[in-house]
Design a protein around this motif. Sequence first.
Motif, PDB file in Angstrom:
ATOM      1  N   ALA A  78       0.790  -1.127  -0.130  1.00  0.00           N
ATOM      2  CA  ALA A  78      -0.004   0.013   0.035  1.00  0.00           C
ATOM      3  C   ALA A  78       0.646   1.257   0.071  1.00  0.00           C
ATOM      4  O   ALA A  78       1.779   1.272   0.545  1.00  0.00           O
ATOM      5  N   THR A  79       0.336   2.313  -0.772  1.00  0.00           N
ATOM      6  CA  THR A  79       1.020   3.526  -0.652  1.00  0.00           C
ATOM      7  C   THR A  79       0.755   4.547   0.354  1.00  0.00           C
ATOM      8  O   THR A  79       1.426   5.365   0.836  1.00  0.00           O
ATOM      9  N   SER A  80      -0.265   3.948   1.289  1.00  0.00           N
ATOM     10  CA  SER A  80      -0.539   4.659   2.554  1.00  0.00           C
ATOM     11  C   SER A  80      -0.645   3.812   3.634  1.00  0.00           C
ATOM     12  O   SER A  80      -0.906   2.491   3.235  1.00  0.00           O
ATOM     13  N   GLY A  81      -0.336   3.959   5.058  1.00  0.00           N
ATOM     14  CA  GLY A  81      -0.513   3.022   5.986  1.00  0.00           C
ATOM     15  C   GLY A  81       0.899   1.888   5.822  1.00  0.00           C
ATOM     16  O   GLY A  81       1.663   2.094   5.163  1.00  0.00           O
ATOM     17  N   ALA A  82       0.686   0.958   6.654  1.00  0.00           N
ATOM     18  CA  ALA A  82       1.710  -0.008   6.877  1.00  0.00           C
ATOM     19  C   ALA A  82       1.055  -1.499   7.405  1.00  0.00           C
ATOM     20  O   ALA A  82       0.155  -1.250   7.972  1.00  0.00           O
ATOM     21  N   ILE A  83       1.949  -2.399   7.300  1.00  0.00           N
ATOM     22  CA  ILE A  83       1.813  -3.369   8.157  1.00  0.00           C
ATOM     23  C   ILE A  83       2.119  -3.293   9.255  1.00  0.00           C
ATOM     24  O   ILE A  83       3.554  -3.045   9.631  1.00  0.00           O
ATOM     25  N   ALA A  84       1.630  -3.431  10.574  1.00  0.00           N
ATOM     26  CA  ALA A  84       2.239  -2.937  11.910  1.00  0.00           C
ATOM     27  C   ALA A  84       3.123  -4.169  12.558  1.00  0.00           C
ATOM     28  O   ALA A  84       2.394  -5.166  12.667  1.00  0.00           O
ATOM     29  N   LEU A  85       4.388  -3.758  12.779  1.00  0.00           N
ATOM     30  CA  LEU A  85       5.136  -4.830  13.412  1.00  0.00           C
ATOM     31  C   LEU A  85       5.064  -4.366  15.059  1.00  0.00           C
ATOM     32  O   LEU A  85       5.031  -5.520  15.821  1.00  0.00           O
ATOM     33  N   ILE A  86       4.890  -3.204  15.439  1.00  0.00           N
ATOM     34  CA  ILE A  86       4.837  -2.830  16.665  1.00  0.00           C
ATOM     35  C   ILE A  86       3.718  -1.511  16.506  1.00  0.00           C
ATOM     36  O   ILE A  86       3.936  -0.675  15.684  1.00  0.00           O
ATOM     37  N   LYS A  87       2.841  -1.721  17.725  1.00  0.00           N
ATOM     38  CA  LYS A  87       1.808  -0.597  17.789  1.00  0.00           C
ATOM     39  C   LYS A  87       1.572  -0.310  19.153  1.00  0.00           C
ATOM     40  O   LYS A  87       0.977  -0.918  19.633  1.00  0.00           O
ATOM     41  N   ARG A  88       2.175   0.883  19.636  1.00  0.00           N
ATOM     42  CA  ARG A  88       1.902   1.554  20.992  1.00  0.00           C
ATOM     43  C   ARG A  88       1.704   0.447  22.109  1.00  0.00           C
ATOM     44  O   ARG A  88       0.744   0.232  22.835  1.00  0.00           O
ATOM     45  N   LEU A  89       2.947  -0.223  22.065  1.00  0.00           N
ATOM     46  CA  LEU A  89       3.023  -1.237  23.232  1.00  0.00           C
ATOM     47  C   LEU A  89       2.535  -0.881  24.589  1.00  0.00           C
ATOM     48  O   LEU A  89       2.894   0.096  25.089  1.00  0.00           O
ATOM     49  N   GLY A  90       1.606  -1.961  25.332  1.00  0.00           N
ATOM     50  CA  GLY A  90       1.299  -1.727  26.625  1.00  0.00           C
ATOM     51  C   GLY A  90      -0.037  -1.017  26.822  1.00  0.00           C
ATOM     52  O   GLY A  90      -0.442  -1.144  27.747  1.00  0.00           O
ATOM     53  N   SER A  91      -0.457  -0.572  25.621  1.00  0.00           N
ATOM     54  CA  SER A  91      -2.047   0.333  25.855  1.00  0.00           C
ATOM     55  C   SER A  91      -3.150  -0.841  26.046  1.00  0.00           C
ATOM     56  O   SER A  91      -2.969  -1.759  25.255  1.00  0.00           O
ATOM     57  N   THR A  92      -3.833  -0.381  26.882  1.00  0.00           N
ATOM     58  CA  THR A  92      -4.957  -1.495  27.140  1.00  0.00           C
ATOM     59  C   THR A  92      -6.292  -0.937  26.666  1.00  0.00           C
ATOM     60  O   THR A  92      -7.180  -1.580  27.110  1.00  0.00           O
ATOM     61  N   THR A  93      -6.049   0.175  26.187  1.00  0.00           N
ATOM     62  CA  THR A  93      -7.513   1.029  25.918  1.00  0.00           C
ATOM     63  C   THR A  93      -7.449   1.554  24.519  1.00  0.00           C
ATOM     64  O   THR A  93      -6.207   1.802  24.035  1.00  0.00           O
ATOM     65  N   THR A  94      -8.330   1.896  23.710  1.00  0.00           N
ATOM     66  CA  THR A  94      -8.465   2.710  22.439  1.00  0.00           C
ATOM     67  C   THR A  94      -7.659   4.001  22.403  1.00  0.00           C
ATOM     68  O   THR A  94      -7.191   4.123  21.214  1.00  0.00           O
ATOM     69  N   THR A  95      -7.475   4.604  23.458  1.00  0.00           N
ATOM     70  CA  THR A  95      -6.919   5.768  23.564  1.00  0.00           C
ATOM     71  C   THR A  95      -5.636   5.999  24.518  1.00  0.00           C
ATOM     72  O   THR A  95      -5.297   6.992  24.857  1.00  0.00           O
ATOM     73  N   GLY A  96      -5.112   4.738  24.838  1.00  0.00           N
ATOM     74  CA  GLY A  96      -4.222   4.678  25.892  1.00  0.00           C
ATOM     75  C   GLY A  96      -2.923   5.183  25.305  1.00  0.00           C
ATOM     76  O   GLY A  96      -2.655   5.342  23.995  1.00  0.00           O
ATOM     77  N   ILE A  97      -1.976   5.441  26.496  1.00  0.00           N
ATOM     78  CA  ILE A  97      -0.853   5.904  26.011  1.00  0.00           C
ATOM     79  C   ILE A  97       0.381   5.010  25.790  1.00  0.00           C
ATOM     80  O   ILE A  97       1.464   5.229  25.376  1.00  0.00           O
ATOM     81  N   GLY A  98      -0.154   3.885  26.543  1.00  0.00           N
ATOM     82  CA  GLY A  98       1.006   2.792  26.323  1.00  0.00           C
ATOM     83  C   GLY A  98       2.206   2.655  27.378  1.00  0.00           C
ATOM     84  O   GLY A  98       2.275   3.587  28.169  1.00  0.00           O
TER      85      GLY A  98
END
Length: 286
Positions: A78-98
């Motif tokens: 894709a020309t936009s976005g990506a396949i996530a290898l790491i995404k906001r480690l440790g966050s447990t909510t949809t708006t969490g800071i991780g």
Amino acid sequence: MNKKLFFSILLSGVLGAQTFSNTTLTAIPDNSTAGVISTIPVNLVKTISDPSKVTIKMDLTHTWCGDVTVGLVVPGGATSGAIALIKRLGSTTTTGIGSSVNFAAGNILAFNSAATAYVVPGTGGTNSSVPAGTYLPTVSSTLAPTDYTVANLTTLFTNLSVSGNWSLKLFDAAVGDTGSLNNWQVVFDEGTFLGVNTSIVSTPALSVLGNPFKETLNLKLNTSAKDVRFDIYSMEGKKVYSYQQSASKNASGDLTIPTESWSSGVYILSSVVNGEKMMTIKLIKK
């Protein structure tokens, strides 16, 4: 050409890992929706047969791992976005800071489809670091960035043509903590590509029937080709067998090569059909 140099070129792409690297230190913009991209051009015209032989390795520094998202873009992706290898480690909510655990330089994070563990940042806070290891892609409950999607690496890599640009996209989602991508690699281990280390290996020139082999090496030649030539080399670069079909026509195409005198080990078959060099084949003598 120097004989040893010629043989090392002959072996390239067949034996051992092939590693492509970007060693440029790349700062990750703090609290930026744009992020940053680091690219590795891969100049192999090959197709992945065994996705478990492909590994993405990265060396990250960041003072708050929960800020960071790292995505992979493969050739033709894709020309936009990506396949996530790491995404906001440790966050447990949809708006969490991780997690506040850091990424430490030298703690290499490797991602491979055959891994069995996810990245676990730990509970030590800013005084501890995400441990080095080989992992599956790891995401948290945080939604943003929404275009960094989860994918199965086995599905992503299987039958993928590797030629082109491989890119990491890095995104820092919160203000105050900073970091960088120190370097990263795309590693294709031995056996990644089609035609390597299988029991029956074929090129337009010939097929190898039974690999590994013991006392004899059995080949099936392409009798419709006007000119089939091949040489077999030991790992020391010594030519142990040579054949030219145009000079010794084989009506049936069956060729049996006695190998009792060959030492056990790995050999390389290099073939040319109708003037065109074919993919080299790894042979194993038991």
